[in-house]
Design an enzyme around this catalytic site. Structure first.
Site, PDB file in Angstrom:
ATOM      1  N   LYS A   1      36.005  51.463  24.344  1.00 62.32           N
ATOM      2  CA  LYS A   1      36.449  49.166  24.311  1.00 62.32           C
ATOM      3  C   LYS A   1      37.395  49.019  25.985  1.00 62.32           C
ATOM      4  O   LYS A   1      37.319  49.985  26.464  1.00 62.32           O
ATOM      5  CB  LYS A   1      37.906  49.797  22.906  1.00 62.32           C
ATOM      6  CG  LYS A   1      37.300  50.404  21.736  1.00 62.32           C
ATOM      7  CD  LYS A   1      36.815  49.034  21.309  1.00 62.32           C
ATOM      8  CE  LYS A   1      35.689  49.727  19.518  1.00 62.32           C
ATOM      9  NZ  LYS A   1      36.530  50.567  18.896  1.00 62.32           N
TER      10      LYS A   1
HETATM   11  C1  PLP Z   1      36.796  50.770  17.179  1.00 58.41           C
HETATM   12  C2  PLP Z   1      36.378  50.130  16.304  1.00 58.41           C
HETATM   13  C3  PLP Z   1      36.835  50.185  14.940  1.00 58.41           C
HETATM   14  C4  PLP Z   1      38.107  51.539  14.900  1.00 58.41           C
HETATM   15  O1  PLP Z   1      38.717  51.820  16.375  1.00 58.41           O
HETATM   16  P1  PLP Z   1      39.383  53.301  16.167  1.00 58.41           P
HETATM   17  O2  PLP Z   1      40.004  53.309  17.322  1.00 58.41           O
HETATM   18  O3  PLP Z   1      37.742  54.571  16.715  1.00 58.41           O
HETATM   19  O4  PLP Z   1      39.609  53.734  15.446  1.00 58.41           O
HETATM   20  C5  PLP Z   1      36.875  49.640  14.014  1.00 58.41           C
HETATM   21  N1  PLP Z   1      36.484  48.393  13.950  1.00 58.41           N
HETATM   22  C6  PLP Z   1      35.108  47.923  15.097  1.00 58.41           C
HETATM   23  C7  PLP Z   1      34.341  47.306  15.289  1.00 58.41           C
HETATM   24  C8  PLP Z   1      35.139  48.476  16.059  1.00 58.41           C
HETATM   25  O5  PLP Z   1      34.392  48.847  16.672  1.00 58.41           O
END
Ligand code: PLP
Length: 373
Positions: free
Chosen positions: A180
């Protein structure tokens, strides 16, 4: 080897992490508080509650809104699976709505058609960092008195008509997984302006203890251990102070790709709608209609063989085995999602990807396209 994603950690950030080990506070300390304050400010929110993943943050919101058995939540099948799983965790039904052809975000017109007396909320995803079409969506939600949950996990730093992603839902989330925009290793956060939601999320993330003033072994509700420790919070604070720079780097990488790929007739490039600022989660190209899913997969395999790691964002959620089994979803129900999902290729994308590496990726991609044609 050029990976799909790669973290960008500075020496300042390494020192911030190490400094926590000099203290006697490894959880429930000042860094979480500070991180929450900074995230809230970026999303222009009153409250933020950290959690140990974006998924946990989404689950807290579903629970805080009292969504459960017999309820329906409208959402998109073109997302990471966690955005639908959080609804299933509480026994509610995810009702999928297809996406817009250009931005891959939920289609407002179809959304309204899927509302039933059981609909409790709409869970909207800012897909690949591109904000959903918020104005019509918020208007529909208001007209039908539905709660809006925003999964802005991929959109920290993006904005829609001057308003930041993370500011649109009654509660919104960010994720800090390594791919991210900023990372804490694992981590997530709920942001909201509603003091009751904030308090409930904080309590539930901490084993159901009172948000304020309770004792360690007093639990006023059933909670979870969704706490984000001090070490990742310290990393998050340091990363966050570079957010503007990080977004600039990602924007530059995206531009380098676009400059090189815009004349390639086999490809459709990411679209940024008017009034949108993108913080770029990934750079996803789409093969033109004449390619099959098999050819797409051969392009990816060809590139992998040459040391270029690509991804296939997203494999539609409604076609994943548990969703077929539990809710009876079948292929053909969400044609745009399925068409897009079978032709996308996520190219290597991270802050420090160099122009030279992008040249390499582009050259090999062109070879791959020629090879499978
Ligand atoms: C990464 C992501 C999540 C979940 O996040 P985590 O920290 O990996 O649990 C939820 N929704 C979307 C659209 C994502 O890209």
């Amino acid at each position: 080897m050029i990976p799909l994603s790669s973290p960008d950690i500075t020496n300042v950030e390494r020192r911030a992490v190490l400094s926590i080990l000099e203290t006697d506070r490894l959880s429930l300390g000042p860094k979480a508080k500070e991180f929450e304050k900074r995230i809230a400010a970026i999303a222009k929110r009153k409250y933020a509650v950290t959690a140990n993943s974006g998924t946990a943050a989404l689950h807290l919101i579903i629970r805080a809104l009292g969504i459960g058995k017999g309820d329906e939540v409208i959402t998109t099948p073109f997302s990471f699976i966690a955005s639908a799983n959080c609804i299933v965790y509480e026994g509610a039904k995810p009702v999928f709505v297809d996406i817009e052809e250009q931005t891959f975000t939920i289609d407002p017109a179809t959304t309204e058609k899927q509302i039933t007396p059981r609909t409790k909320a709409i869970l909207i995803v800012d897909v690949f960092g591109h904000p959903a079409d918020w104005n019509p969506l918020l208007e529909i939600a208001e007209r039908h008195r539905l709660k809006v949950i925003e999964d802005s996990a991929e959109a920290l730093g993006s904005s829609y008509r001057g308003k930041p992603c993370g500011s649109f839902g009654v509660a919104s989330t960010f994720s800090f997984y390594p791919n991210k925009q900023i990372t804490t290793g694992e981590g997530g956060v709920v942001v909201t302006d509603d003091p009751d939601i904030a308090e409930l999320c904080q309590s539930m993330a901490n084993q159901g203890r009172k948000a304020q003033g309770g004792t360690w072994l007093e639990h006023v509700r059933i909670g979870f251990n969704y706490r984000l420790p001090e070490i990742p919070c310290a990393l998050g604070i340091a990363q966050l102070s570079r957010l503007e720079k990080i977004v600039q780097k990602r924007t530059r990488v995206a531009r380098w790709y676009t400059e090189r790929l815009k004349e390639v007739p086999e490809l459709e490039l990411p679209v940024v709608a008017l009034g949108v600022k993108m913080s770029w989660f990934v750079y996803v190209v789409r093969l033109s209609e004449k390619y099959t899913v098999l050819q797409r997969d051969r392009v990816i395999a060809f590139m992998a063989e040459k040391g270029i790691q690509c991804g296939t964002y997203f494999s539609p959620i409604h076609l994943q085995p548990p969703y077929r089994k539990m809710f009876g979803y079948r292929g053909g129900e969400f044609p745009v999602t399925e068409r897009v999902g079978s032709r996308t290729i996520a190219l290597p994308f991270f802050n420090n990807l160099s122009e030279k590496e992008i040249d390499t990726v582009v050259n090999i991609l062109k070879q791959a396209l020629a090879y499978v044609s």
